[in-house]
Design an enzyme around this catalytic site. Sequence first.
Site, PDB file in Angstrom:
ATOM      1  N   HIS A  38      -5.220   5.889   7.918  1.00  0.00           N
ATOM      2  CA  HIS A  38      -4.566   5.073   6.907  1.00  0.00           C
ATOM      3  C   HIS A  38      -3.063   5.095   7.162  1.00  0.00           C
ATOM      4  CE1 HIS A  38      -7.907   4.574   3.875  1.00  0.00           C
ATOM      5  NE2 HIS A  38      -8.423   5.452   4.724  1.00  0.00           N
TER       6      HIS A  38
ATOM      7  N   ASP B 160       0.856  -1.182   0.000  1.00  0.00           N
ATOM      8  CA  ASP B 160       0.000   0.000   0.000  1.00  0.00           C
ATOM      9  C   ASP B 160       0.893   1.233   0.000  1.00  0.00           C
ATOM     10  OD1 ASP B 160      -2.627   1.269   0.150  1.00  0.00           O
ATOM     11  OD2 ASP B 160      -2.022   1.908   2.152  1.00  0.00           O
TER      12      ASP B 160
ATOM     13  N   HIS C 153      -4.183  10.311   6.332  1.00  0.00           N
ATOM     14  CA  HIS C 153      -3.068   9.497   6.843  1.00  0.00           C
ATOM     15  C   HIS C 153      -2.311  10.125   8.001  1.00  0.00           C
ATOM     16  CE1 HIS C 153      -0.844  12.305   4.347  1.00  0.00           C
ATOM     17  NE2 HIS C 153      -1.308  11.759   3.227  1.00  0.00           N
TER      18      HIS C 153
ATOM     19  N   GLU D  28       0.882   5.739   0.619  1.00  0.00           N
ATOM     20  CA  GLU D  28       0.220   6.994   0.983  1.00  0.00           C
ATOM     21  C   GLU D  28       0.861   8.103   0.150  1.00  0.00           C
ATOM     22  OE1 GLU D  28      -2.404   6.995   2.679  1.00  0.00           O
ATOM     23  OE2 GLU D  28      -2.274   5.024   3.640  1.00  0.00           O
TER      24      GLU D  28
ATOM     25  N   ASP E  78      -2.061  -0.983   6.540  1.00  0.00           N
ATOM     26  CA  ASP E  78      -3.048  -1.334   5.518  1.00  0.00           C
ATOM     27  C   ASP E  78      -2.589  -2.531   4.689  1.00  0.00           C
ATOM     28  OD1 ASP E  78      -4.611   0.675   6.440  1.00  0.00           O
ATOM     29  OD2 ASP E  78      -4.556   1.905   4.637  1.00  0.00           O
TER      30      ASP E  78
ATOM     31  N   GLU F 223      -6.277  18.101   3.386  1.00  0.00           N
ATOM     32  CA  GLU F 223      -7.226  17.004   3.150  1.00  0.00           C
ATOM     33  C   GLU F 223      -6.515  15.656   3.116  1.00  0.00           C
ATOM     34  OE1 GLU F 223      -6.759  19.170  -0.899  1.00  0.00           O
ATOM     35  OE2 GLU F 223      -6.818  19.659   1.241  1.00  0.00           O
TER      36      GLU F 223
END
Length: 225
Positions: A150, A7, A57, A9, A155, A52
């Site tokens: 997150h 995963d 995260h 970010e 994740d 945002e």
Amino acid sequence: MREIVFDTETTGFDPNEGHRLIEIGCVEIRHGLATGETFHVYLNPERDVPEEAVRVHGLRREFLADKPLFADMVDRFLDFVGDTPLVAHNASFDRTFINAELAKAGRPTLPSRQFVDTLEMAKRKFPGQRNSLDALCERLGVSNARRDLHGALLDAEILAEVYLELQGGRQRGLELVSEATRTATVEVHRPHRAARPHAPSDEEAAAHAAFLDLLTDPIWRRDGG
């Protein structure tokens, strides 16, 4: 078989708009089991992190300022993943960012055939249903209690469990019978019946003697039989 569940970010949704990777988390799976081998790194995006994105995260520019650049970590990343299948949820998003960073670092991009998309797998298995990672955790009985925000490695660990469940769990493809079923005994209840008489009638005994007269040395007449 070796697979990498991973995963990422990012600072936003589109690398073509200048957004960058800020975290990569990878979990190794061999023969359908997590091995405990992982790759995890935070990255300096050399730009701001929009609020945002921070709400998703929790990674701010101040935290990432002293982290390595992707170009500094690219060799370690490529050594870890090799040509192994890369499993991600909504894999096209992660693939786009990984390949954008590889291109910036002057490295060949990874082919789409190397990626496995668990979102597409879930859509085929559960058509018309919510198939976010959280929804799949609830549906498949995978705990995501630690997932307040997150995080790429967390994740990836959760997705690894979801991925195995989407394939039928750790015993996927096997028609296994539970231990209780294998060792269970079956009781058969029959009504009691009295023993049947076996002594021949006079007529049956006479018919049997007449039959023996037709035989040569019948065994029934030996030893006084």
